[in-house]
Scaffold this motif. Structure first.
Motif, PDB file in Angstrom:
ATOM      1  N   TYR A 119      -5.564  35.033 102.495  1.00 49.86           N
ATOM      2  CA  TYR A 119      -4.482  36.013 102.541  1.00 49.86           C
ATOM      3  C   TYR A 119      -3.874  36.313 104.010  1.00 49.86           C
ATOM      4  O   TYR A 119      -3.324  35.453 104.537  1.00 49.86           O
ATOM      5  CB  TYR A 119      -4.897  37.477 101.860  1.00 49.86           C
ATOM      6  CG  TYR A 119      -5.134  37.318 100.182  1.00 49.86           C
ATOM      7  CD1 TYR A 119      -4.305  36.564  99.387  1.00 49.86           C
ATOM      8  CD2 TYR A 119      -6.420  37.692  99.612  1.00 49.86           C
ATOM      9  CE1 TYR A 119      -4.638  36.392  98.217  1.00 49.86           C
ATOM     10  CE2 TYR A 119      -6.697  37.586  98.214  1.00 49.86           C
ATOM     11  CZ  TYR A 119      -5.831  36.767  97.638  1.00 49.86           C
ATOM     12  OH  TYR A 119      -5.972  36.599  96.182  1.00 49.86           O
ATOM     13  N   CYS A 120      -4.283  37.424 104.661  1.00 53.87           N
ATOM     14  CA  CYS A 120      -3.440  37.664 105.697  1.00 53.87           C
ATOM     15  C   CYS A 120      -3.829  36.918 107.046  1.00 53.87           C
ATOM     16  O   CYS A 120      -4.874  36.255 106.941  1.00 53.87           O
ATOM     17  CB  CYS A 120      -3.384  39.200 106.240  1.00 53.87           C
ATOM     18  SG  CYS A 120      -4.708  39.586 107.032  1.00 53.87           S
TER      19      CYS A 120
ATOM     20  N   HIS B 225      -2.964  43.947 107.943  1.00 54.00           N
ATOM     21  CA  HIS B 225      -3.884  43.332 108.743  1.00 54.00           C
ATOM     22  C   HIS B 225      -5.122  44.497 108.815  1.00 54.00           C
ATOM     23  O   HIS B 225      -5.558  44.766 109.754  1.00 54.00           O
ATOM     24  CB  HIS B 225      -3.394  42.736 110.284  1.00 54.00           C
ATOM     25  CG  HIS B 225      -2.397  41.924 110.189  1.00 54.00           C
ATOM     26  ND1 HIS B 225      -0.839  42.216 109.912  1.00 54.00           N
ATOM     27  CD2 HIS B 225      -2.263  40.776 109.934  1.00 54.00           C
ATOM     28  CE1 HIS B 225      -0.146  41.152 110.061  1.00 54.00           C
ATOM     29  NE2 HIS B 225      -1.092  40.225 109.963  1.00 54.00           N
ATOM     30  N   PRO B 226      -5.690  44.872 107.435  1.00 55.12           N
ATOM     31  CA  PRO B 226      -6.608  45.828 107.713  1.00 55.12           C
ATOM     32  C   PRO B 226      -8.079  45.648 108.367  1.00 55.12           C
ATOM     33  O   PRO B 226      -8.191  46.695 108.896  1.00 55.12           O
ATOM     34  CB  PRO B 226      -6.933  46.101 105.992  1.00 55.12           C
ATOM     35  CG  PRO B 226      -6.247  44.756 105.330  1.00 55.12           C
ATOM     36  CD  PRO B 226      -5.557  44.289 106.099  1.00 55.12           C
ATOM     37  N   VAL B 227      -8.575  44.422 108.456  1.00 57.64           N
ATOM     38  CA  VAL B 227      -9.735  44.356 109.030  1.00 57.64           C
ATOM     39  C   VAL B 227      -9.495  44.453 110.629  1.00 57.64           C
ATOM     40  O   VAL B 227     -10.464  44.858 111.435  1.00 57.64           O
ATOM     41  CB  VAL B 227     -10.424  43.003 108.615  1.00 57.64           C
ATOM     42  CG1 VAL B 227     -11.576  42.516 109.644  1.00 57.64           C
ATOM     43  CG2 VAL B 227     -11.062  42.981 107.281  1.00 57.64           C
TER      44      VAL B 227
ATOM     45  N   LYS C   1      -8.486  42.769  99.147  1.00 56.15           N
ATOM     46  CA  LYS C   1      -7.649  41.733  98.390  1.00 56.15           C
ATOM     47  C   LYS C   1      -8.602  40.631  97.920  1.00 56.15           C
ATOM     48  O   LYS C   1      -8.603  40.119  96.898  1.00 56.15           O
ATOM     49  CB  LYS C   1      -6.555  41.318  99.475  1.00 56.15           C
ATOM     50  CG  LYS C   1      -5.446  42.218  99.408  1.00 56.15           C
ATOM     51  CD  LYS C   1      -4.198  41.639  99.969  1.00 56.15           C
ATOM     52  CE  LYS C   1      -4.154  41.985 101.595  1.00 56.15           C
ATOM     53  NZ  LYS C   1      -3.694  43.385 102.033  1.00 56.15           N
ATOM     54  N   PRO C   2      -9.343  39.863  98.738  1.00 54.98           N
ATOM     55  CA  PRO C   2      -9.994  38.745  98.296  1.00 54.98           C
ATOM     56  C   PRO C   2     -11.220  39.102  97.664  1.00 54.98           C
ATOM     57  O   PRO C   2     -11.972  38.358  97.009  1.00 54.98           O
ATOM     58  CB  PRO C   2     -10.546  38.107  99.704  1.00 54.98           C
ATOM     59  CG  PRO C   2     -10.643  39.336 100.565  1.00 54.98           C
ATOM     60  CD  PRO C   2      -9.565  40.328 100.226  1.00 54.98           C
TER      61      PRO C   2
ATOM     62  N   ILE D 151     -14.479  42.974 105.509  1.00 54.89           N
ATOM     63  CA  ILE D 151     -13.706  42.357 104.235  1.00 54.89           C
ATOM     64  C   ILE D 151     -12.770  43.716 103.945  1.00 54.89           C
ATOM     65  O   ILE D 151     -13.152  44.505 103.808  1.00 54.89           O
ATOM     66  CB  ILE D 151     -14.549  41.645 103.205  1.00 54.89           C
ATOM     67  CG1 ILE D 151     -13.595  41.065 102.251  1.00 54.89           C
ATOM     68  CG2 ILE D 151     -15.527  42.952 102.554  1.00 54.89           C
ATOM     69  CD1 ILE D 151     -14.394  40.241 101.245  1.00 54.89           C
ATOM     70  N   CYS D 152     -11.433  43.172 103.337  1.00 52.73           N
ATOM     71  CA  CYS D 152     -10.794  44.249 102.781  1.00 52.73           C
ATOM     72  C   CYS D 152     -10.751  43.857 101.406  1.00 52.73           C
ATOM     73  O   CYS D 152     -11.381  43.007 100.796  1.00 52.73           O
ATOM     74  CB  CYS D 152      -9.286  44.182 103.378  1.00 52.73           C
ATOM     75  SG  CYS D 152      -8.126  42.876 102.686  1.00 52.73           S
TER      76      CYS D 152
ATOM     77  N   CYS E 128     -10.374  33.753 104.574  1.00 56.07           N
ATOM     78  CA  CYS E 128      -9.672  34.484 103.584  1.00 56.07           C
ATOM     79  C   CYS E 128      -8.307  33.650 103.407  1.00 56.07           C
ATOM     80  O   CYS E 128      -7.603  33.414 104.224  1.00 56.07           O
ATOM     81  CB  CYS E 128      -9.575  35.741 104.081  1.00 56.07           C
ATOM     82  SG  CYS E 128      -8.639  36.826 102.764  1.00 56.07           S
TER      83      CYS E 128
ATOM     84  N   VAL F 220      -5.102  37.682 109.726  1.00 60.02           N
ATOM     85  CA  VAL F 220      -6.441  38.015 110.588  1.00 60.02           C
ATOM     86  C   VAL F 220      -7.269  36.761 110.649  1.00 60.02           C
ATOM     87  O   VAL F 220      -8.197  36.683 111.387  1.00 60.02           O
ATOM     88  CB  VAL F 220      -6.956  39.054 110.039  1.00 60.02           C
ATOM     89  CG1 VAL F 220      -8.437  39.680 110.699  1.00 60.02           C
ATOM     90  CG2 VAL F 220      -6.145  40.507 110.261  1.00 60.02           C
ATOM     91  N   GLY F 221      -7.268  36.088 109.265  1.00 62.20           N
ATOM     92  CA  GLY F 221      -8.575  34.950 109.163  1.00 62.20           C
ATOM     93  C   GLY F 221      -9.583  35.276 108.902  1.00 62.20           C
ATOM     94  O   GLY F 221     -10.681  34.506 109.786  1.00 62.20           O
ATOM     95  N   CYS F 222     -10.206  36.414 108.328  1.00 58.87           N
ATOM     96  CA  CYS F 222     -11.589  36.727 108.264  1.00 58.87           C
ATOM     97  C   CYS F 222     -12.392  35.404 107.583  1.00 58.87           C
ATOM     98  O   CYS F 222     -11.937  34.882 106.612  1.00 58.87           O
ATOM     99  CB  CYS F 222     -11.573  37.864 107.175  1.00 58.87           C
ATOM    100  SG  CYS F 222     -10.924  39.253 107.734  1.00 58.87           S
TER     101      CYS F 222
HETATM  102  S1  SF4 Z   1      -8.068  41.511 106.554  1.00 58.42           S
HETATM  103 FE1  SF4 Z   1      -8.197  41.272 104.256  1.00 58.42          FE
HETATM  104  S2  SF4 Z   1      -6.515  39.867 103.512  1.00 58.42           S
HETATM  105 FE2  SF4 Z   1      -6.723  39.737 105.826  1.00 58.42          FE
HETATM  106  S3  SF4 Z   1      -7.881  38.100 106.128  1.00 58.42           S
HETATM  107 FE3  SF4 Z   1      -9.309  39.652 106.380  1.00 58.42          FE
HETATM  108  S4  SF4 Z   1     -10.146  40.045 104.304  1.00 58.42           S
HETATM  109 FE4  SF4 Z   1      -8.329  38.636 104.039  1.00 58.42          FE
END
Ligand code: SF4
Length: 668
Positions: A8-9, A166-168, A39-40, A36-37, A6, A11-13
């Protein structure tokens, strides 16, 4: 199906794009295990909006841009760089680049141009955590991994709104809570954030006073006989000095300075003493402060005092950006070199000179980005090359920044035409995630290979290739012989051999994988001179600001940084505009304000318009998101100061004195 991390943040999903172009969480990826949150999910809808397809150039900023070829762009750059002294140039990179991009740019600047005039937007984000980790543990690698969430029974979020930032990761904490009866989540923050609302205990603290609060917790640990002396004596040094400092802050002092209850200090101390495994998470709330390194150290002191490492806990700094960790591995800040090396270390310099086949890497760290802005205004920097970031919005004291950007020959290398590009002389179109290959490293040291899933937009090129081609034009082909990102990766991984972040045995087809073991200091041996972890006395300092309120800045729930991509998604913008300020209803009542009224926040003669929303913000404080670009009016950072932490040089972005002027009242 193509896999990637990902963008974005931190967490590196791990994500993938399926045959129908839908983006989903990768069940095989250790960071998110399929989660997954929001945003992506909309990434493919925004990837091509607002792109730059060709290099653009104008000699003077009064002129219109004209399209130029890549050959012309490289000729312009060669001429500029050759006519200036290295110390008159500056490069500003991003934790959103791939590691290969960062590695080549860093080598170009430190190895080829022979200047350390380079920094990255991590300076605004985790430079403080890096400084504190190094002071305490001798290295800045996060000591544990996300797996540690799954058997912990206590979590402390301090200066982190992980539920939205860092939602996930936060969902993983909540899942752990559902599974375990004896589980406690505590949040310490001036704002009752989404994270605070989902915690078992919310401790509302005055902004900027975390060092006092954490020292007070150490005080209580000692008073109650809760120090783990076998750990302290066996594996650490410096406890007495740290304790002497903590003794200045008994709970009644914390009560008056921090605005918290003494019993809450006691509760946090008890959690450190009696939980089975405690993880503390922090982010910009501790880092972006004039007292940031001390706040970090005060928190790490608590882990050392109670032996909360490895199977018993972890002080876990969350990175804001997707590849800030990769930037650390490559050493992209003004003092760094690849493999967690440092320009100040002679052995490190000699190794990299031999490795790169160059001579004369400079031993002094270059100026940080906020120092570089001053140098530009003094006329000592004449050339600034910004890669994949938007300093016109994200740096503090933004009218000063915009003045500096107007003063220099400005190159903006980005996939998008953003507010910084508006001030550029030369705009270089860069390939976006999915249009190039390479790796990124998330907060817990997991490296993910990002596959290419579409062709570059227009004439965009991967960032590593732009620096490689320019180096060839400048006669340094022998130093930059790359024709693919895998060649760059192979060179970089060799530079890490034998280092803490050793990835010399990894290849693209063996990712995702982590460097280091699950516990970086598994044997409780630390890469310090003595082999022991170090306590530090945590001294308290807070800026003296004028104004009736202290303004705290932070993130929006579904937006990313300066909204260059996420701001183009109507789905993600819902509820996040118009730009707002969160006020305590009691403070608003005293000013006769209701929700929906318009106010002007003023500081040092600058004005920013915001719409009032009510929220549980500590009395006397306000919160407003930092990322609104100019299309939504003056940026929040017009109000912030470039005062910085003395150790990390990270700016104090969350503590600005402001006044509130009523502009328009909503019809009652
Ligand atoms: S928590 Fe959301 S924004 Fe952050 S890496 Fe995971 S999917 Fe992407």
């Amino acid at each position: 199906m193509k896999n990637f991390q990902c963008p974005y943040c931190g967490v590196g999903c791990g994500l993938y794009i399926d045959e129908r172009g839908k983006i989903k969480g990768d069940f095989e990826h250790p960071a998110n295990r399929g989660d997954i949150c929001k945003k992506p999910i909309y990434l493919t809808k925004v990837l091509d909006k607002g792109r730059v397809g060709k290099p653009l150039y104008r000699e003077s900023k009064d002129e219109e841009f004209r399209e130029v070829t890549w050959e012309e762009a490289y000729a312009i750059l060669r001429e500029r760089l050759s006519s200036l002294k290295p110390e008159e140039t500056y490069f500003y990179l991003s934790g959103q680049l791939l590691t290969e991009d960062i590695y080549v740019a860093n080598k170009f600047v430190k190895g080829f141009l022979k200047t350390n005039n380079i920094d990255a937007n991590s300076r605004l984000c985790m430079a403080t955590a890096v400084a504190a980790y190094k002071l305490a543990f001798g290295s800045d690698g996060p000591p544990c991994t996300y797996e540690d969430i799954d058997d912990a029974d206590a979590f402390l979020f301090i200066g982190s709104n992980a539920a939205i930032a860092h939602p996930v990761l936060f969902k993983r904490v909540l899942k752990r809570r559902r599974e375990t009866e004896q589980m406690v989540v505590i949040t310490v923050d001036p704002v009752e954030t989404e994270t605070a609302k989902k915690s078992d205990l919310f401790i509302q603290i005055n902004p900027g006073t975390d060092t006092v609060f954490l020292n007070s917790v150490l005080y209580v640990l000692h008073e109650e006989g809760w120090i783990d002396f076998s750990f302290v004596e066996g594996y650490t040094e410096g406890f007495e000095e740290a304790l002497q400092q903590a003794k200045n802050f008994p709970p009644d002092v914390a009560e008056s300075i921090c605005g918290v209850k003494a019993e809450d200090v006691y509760l946090v101390a008890k959690l450190f003493a009696q939980s089975r495994k405690l993880i503390s998470f922090w982010c910009q709330g501790l880092n972006q402060s004039v007292n940031g390194t001390m706040k970090n150290l005060a928190l790490i002191n608590l882990h050392l005092a109670t032996g909360r490492l490895n199977e018993r806990g972890c002080p876990f700094s969350l990175t804001g950006q997707p590849n800030a960790m990769g930037g650390r591995e490559v050493g992209y800040l003004s003092n760094g070199l690849p493999g967690y090396r440092d320009v100040r270390n002679e052995e490190d310099r000699e190794f990299m000179e031999k490795f790169w086949g160059v001579e004369g890497i400079k031993p002094e760290p270059g100026p940080t980005i906020t120092e570089a802005i001053d140098l530009a205004l003094e006329g000592r920097l004449k050339f600034l090359w910004v890669v994949c970031t938007n300093p016109a919005i994200s740096l503090p004291n933004s009218d000063k920044v915009r003045r500096a950007l107007r003063e220099v020959f400005l190159v903006v290398q980005d996939s998008y035409f953003n507010d910084t590009s508006q001030l550029a002389n030369l705009v270089l179109p860069a390939a976006q995630l999915g249009e190039k290959e390479g790796v990124m490293t998330g907060s817990d040291r997991t490296i993910t290979f990002c596959e290419k899933f579409s062709e570059p937009y227009g004439e965009s090129k991967p960032d590593w290739l732009i620096f490689t081609e320019l180096a060839k034009v400048m006669g340094a082909e022998h130093l930059f012989p790359y024709s693919s990102p895998s060649q760059v990766f192979e060179e970089f991984r060799e530079a890490t051999r034998g280092r803490l972040c050793d990835i010399s045995d990894l290849s693209y087809d063996r990712l995702p994988a982590k460097w280091g073991s699950r516990w970086l200091y598994g044997g409780l041996r630390f890469p310090t001179e003595s082999g022991r972890a170090r306590f530090h006395p945590a001294f308290f300092d807070v800026a003296r600001e004028e104004g009736e309120f202290i303004l705290i800045t932070g993130r929006l729930k579904n937006q990313w940084h300066t909204m260059t991509r996420t701001g183009k998604s109507p789905e993600l913008l819902k509820g996040e505009i118009p730009p707002f300020v969160l006020m305590n209803p009691a403070d608003a009542g005293e000013l006769g304000l209701e929700e929906g009224d318009e106010v002007v926040l003023t500081s040092r003669g600058r004005e920013v318009l915001r719409v009032v929303r009510f929220g549980n913000v500590k009395r006397g404080s306000l919160f407003t998101p930092f990322g609104y670009p100019l299309e939504f009016g003056e940026p929040t950072n017009l109000l912030t100061t470039d005062r910085a932490d003395p150790y990390s040089k990270e700016p104090d972005l969350k503590y600005a004195g402001v006044r509130v002027k009523v502009l328009a009242r909503r019809p009652r």
